[in-house]
Design a protein around this motif. Structure first.
Motif, PDB file in Angstrom:
ATOM      1  N   ALA A 176     -41.069  79.735 -46.376  1.00  0.00           N
ATOM      2  CA  ALA A 176     -41.548  80.458 -45.095  1.00  0.00           C
ATOM      3  C   ALA A 176     -40.245  80.305 -44.171  1.00  0.00           C
ATOM      4  CB  ALA A 176     -42.747  80.032 -44.765  1.00  0.00           C
ATOM      5  N   MET A 177     -39.518  78.826 -44.004  1.00  0.00           N
ATOM      6  CA  MET A 177     -38.748  78.623 -42.918  1.00  0.00           C
ATOM      7  C   MET A 177     -37.496  79.466 -43.253  1.00  0.00           C
ATOM      8  SD  MET A 177     -39.692  74.849 -41.992  1.00  0.00           S
ATOM      9  CE  MET A 177     -38.320  74.673 -40.987  1.00  0.00           C
ATOM     10  N   TYR A 178     -37.135  79.369 -44.791  1.00  0.00           N
ATOM     11  CA  TYR A 178     -36.020  80.154 -45.276  1.00  0.00           C
ATOM     12  C   TYR A 178     -35.957  81.563 -44.867  1.00  0.00           C
ATOM     13  CZ  TYR A 178     -32.398  81.791 -48.347  1.00  0.00           C
ATOM     14  OH  TYR A 178     -31.201  82.249 -48.722  1.00  0.00           O
ATOM     15  N   ILE A 179     -37.173  82.316 -44.901  1.00  0.00           N
ATOM     16  CA  ILE A 179     -37.415  83.586 -44.715  1.00  0.00           C
ATOM     17  C   ILE A 179     -37.302  83.974 -43.410  1.00  0.00           C
ATOM     18  CG2 ILE A 179     -39.165  85.694 -44.904  1.00  0.00           C
ATOM     19  CD1 ILE A 179     -40.001  84.252 -47.456  1.00  0.00           C
ATOM     20  N   LYS A 180     -37.602  83.151 -42.480  1.00  0.00           N
ATOM     21  CA  LYS A 180     -37.270  83.363 -41.140  1.00  0.00           C
ATOM     22  C   LYS A 180     -35.878  82.975 -40.768  1.00  0.00           C
ATOM     23  CE  LYS A 180     -41.872  82.173 -39.541  1.00  0.00           C
ATOM     24  NZ  LYS A 180     -42.639  81.275 -39.057  1.00  0.00           N
ATOM     25  N   GLY A 181     -34.973  82.572 -41.669  1.00  0.00           N
ATOM     26  CA  GLY A 181     -33.693  82.263 -41.507  1.00  0.00           C
ATOM     27  C   GLY A 181     -33.340  80.915 -40.986  1.00  0.00           C
ATOM     28  N   ASN A 182     -34.273  79.985 -41.135  1.00  0.00           N
ATOM     29  CA  ASN A 182     -33.873  78.390 -40.789  1.00  0.00           C
ATOM     30  C   ASN A 182     -33.203  77.757 -41.900  1.00  0.00           C
ATOM     31  OD1 ASN A 182     -35.456  78.367 -38.405  1.00  0.00           O
ATOM     32  ND2 ASN A 182     -37.180  78.715 -39.350  1.00  0.00           N
ATOM     33  N   ASP A 183     -32.465  76.843 -41.463  1.00  0.00           N
ATOM     34  CA  ASP A 183     -31.707  75.738 -42.404  1.00  0.00           C
ATOM     35  C   ASP A 183     -32.960  75.107 -43.212  1.00  0.00           C
ATOM     36  OD1 ASP A 183     -30.255  74.108 -44.000  1.00  0.00           O
ATOM     37  OD2 ASP A 183     -29.344  72.973 -42.258  1.00  0.00           O
ATOM     38  N   VAL A 184     -32.982  74.987 -44.553  1.00  0.00           N
ATOM     39  CA  VAL A 184     -34.236  74.283 -45.112  1.00  0.00           C
ATOM     40  C   VAL A 184     -33.430  73.325 -45.998  1.00  0.00           C
ATOM     41  CG1 VAL A 184     -35.722  76.157 -44.757  1.00  0.00           C
ATOM     42  CG2 VAL A 184     -34.240  76.335 -46.806  1.00  0.00           C
ATOM     43  N   THR A 185     -32.103  72.947 -45.979  1.00  0.00           N
ATOM     44  CA  THR A 185     -31.826  71.906 -46.958  1.00  0.00           C
ATOM     45  C   THR A 185     -32.346  70.737 -46.911  1.00  0.00           C
ATOM     46  OG1 THR A 185     -29.497  72.900 -46.184  1.00  0.00           O
ATOM     47  CG2 THR A 185     -29.396  70.695 -47.339  1.00  0.00           C
ATOM     48  N   LYS A 186     -32.916  70.055 -45.805  1.00  0.00           N
ATOM     49  CA  LYS A 186     -33.663  68.963 -45.896  1.00  0.00           C
ATOM     50  C   LYS A 186     -34.824  69.243 -46.631  1.00  0.00           C
ATOM     51  CE  LYS A 186     -36.188  66.685 -42.599  1.00  0.00           C
ATOM     52  NZ  LYS A 186     -36.487  65.928 -41.157  1.00  0.00           N
ATOM     53  N   LEU A 187     -35.595  70.039 -46.392  1.00  0.00           N
ATOM     54  CA  LEU A 187     -37.059  70.401 -46.970  1.00  0.00           C
ATOM     55  C   LEU A 187     -36.664  70.912 -48.592  1.00  0.00           C
ATOM     56  CD1 LEU A 187     -39.005  72.454 -44.619  1.00  0.00           C
ATOM     57  CD2 LEU A 187     -39.214  70.085 -45.201  1.00  0.00           C
ATOM     58  N   ALA A 188     -35.486  71.631 -48.942  1.00  0.00           N
ATOM     59  CA  ALA A 188     -35.341  71.874 -50.103  1.00  0.00           C
ATOM     60  C   ALA A 188     -34.919  70.460 -50.965  1.00  0.00           C
ATOM     61  CB  ALA A 188     -34.172  72.767 -50.301  1.00  0.00           C
ATOM     62  N   SER A 189     -34.170  69.388 -50.441  1.00  0.00           N
ATOM     63  CA  SER A 189     -33.876  68.331 -51.097  1.00  0.00           C
ATOM     64  C   SER A 189     -35.013  67.249 -51.234  1.00  0.00           C
ATOM     65  CB  SER A 189     -32.774  67.557 -50.211  1.00  0.00           C
ATOM     66  OG  SER A 189     -31.654  68.233 -50.116  1.00  0.00           O
ATOM     67  N   MET A 190     -35.910  67.299 -50.081  1.00  0.00           N
ATOM     68  CA  MET A 190     -37.109  66.738 -50.188  1.00  0.00           C
ATOM     69  C   MET A 190     -38.204  67.302 -51.508  1.00  0.00           C
ATOM     70  SD  MET A 190     -38.386  66.184 -46.365  1.00  0.00           S
ATOM     71  CE  MET A 190     -37.959  64.912 -45.349  1.00  0.00           C
ATOM     72  N   ALA A 191     -38.161  68.725 -51.565  1.00  0.00           N
ATOM     73  CA  ALA A 191     -38.879  69.200 -52.867  1.00  0.00           C
ATOM     74  C   ALA A 191     -38.323  68.854 -54.006  1.00  0.00           C
ATOM     75  CB  ALA A 191     -39.025  70.746 -52.299  1.00  0.00           C
ATOM     76  N   LYS A 192     -37.082  68.717 -54.141  1.00  0.00           N
ATOM     77  CA  LYS A 192     -36.198  68.627 -55.346  1.00  0.00           C
ATOM     78  C   LYS A 192     -36.568  66.936 -55.808  1.00  0.00           C
ATOM     79  CE  LYS A 192     -32.214  68.538 -58.086  1.00  0.00           C
ATOM     80  NZ  LYS A 192     -32.343  67.253 -58.703  1.00  0.00           N
ATOM     81  N   LEU A 193     -36.512  66.338 -54.859  1.00  0.00           N
ATOM     82  CA  LEU A 193     -36.664  64.741 -54.945  1.00  0.00           C
ATOM     83  C   LEU A 193     -38.064  64.653 -55.524  1.00  0.00           C
ATOM     84  CD1 LEU A 193     -35.763  61.843 -54.785  1.00  0.00           C
ATOM     85  CD2 LEU A 193     -36.444  61.960 -52.512  1.00  0.00           C
ATOM     86  N   LYS A 194     -39.100  65.182 -54.870  1.00  0.00           N
ATOM     87  CA  LYS A 194     -40.471  64.828 -54.911  1.00  0.00           C
ATOM     88  C   LYS A 194     -40.835  65.373 -56.281  1.00  0.00           C
ATOM     89  CE  LYS A 194     -44.554  63.509 -54.371  1.00  0.00           C
ATOM     90  NZ  LYS A 194     -44.896  62.117 -54.806  1.00  0.00           N
ATOM     91  N   GLY A 195     -40.265  66.763 -56.632  1.00  0.00           N
ATOM     92  CA  GLY A 195     -40.461  67.339 -57.776  1.00  0.00           C
ATOM     93  C   GLY A 195     -39.941  66.854 -59.142  1.00  0.00           C
ATOM     94  N   GLY A 196     -38.974  66.359 -59.053  1.00  0.00           N
ATOM     95  CA  GLY A 196     -38.448  65.460 -60.151  1.00  0.00           C
ATOM     96  C   GLY A 196     -39.034  64.132 -60.408  1.00  0.00           C
TER      97      GLY A 196
END
Length: 130
Positions: A51-71
């Motif tokens: 949702a944040m990405y669609i609004k044009g925000n930088d989601v690098t931190k959240l994406a990194s958190m999701a990848k870390l937690k996902g793995g």
């Protein structure tokens, strides 16, 4: 991950130990509930980042958190579910076996856990100053 949990539920309903299904043991159904909760939390993080990405925000931190937690969750979930499958979990006939092998790649491909942690720390401004 949802599919592996559901496959494990189905299998542990059929597999019996001491004349009762494995699923009937409190430790088993509580653990599966915990894992399903973690999957849902990860899904919420993904939806928030999207949702944040669609609004044009930088989601690098959240994406990194999701990848870390996902793995990490994929490894934890596959290990726990494989335990309930017993020896059958090692056969190539069941999805949990493949997921167990393949889930390790999630924390390697596209950046190791330590890389994700470094990115998160950078965005949190907790890295040591030079």
């Amino acid at each position: 991950m949802d599919n592996i949990i559901q496959e494990t539920i189905d299998y542990t309903r059929q597999r019996k130990i001491f004349k009762q299904p494995v699923l009937y043991h409190q430790a088993v159904h509580f653990r599966l509930a915990e894992l399903q909760t973690e999957v849902e939390l990860l899904r919420s993080l993904l939806y928030r980042a999207s949702a944040m990405y669609i609004k044009g925000n930088d989601v690098t931190k959240l994406a990194s958190m999701a990848k870390l937690k996902g793995g990490r969750l994929a490894r934890e979930l596959s290990d726990s579910c494989l335990q309930y499958w017993g020896g059958m979990g090692y056969t190539s006939e069941v999805p949990v076996s493949r997921f167990y092998r393949d889930s390790r790649l999630m924390s390697i491909g596209g950046g190791a856990d330590e890389v994700m942690l470094g990115i998160i720390c950078k965005y949190m401004d907790t890295l040591p100053k030079k």
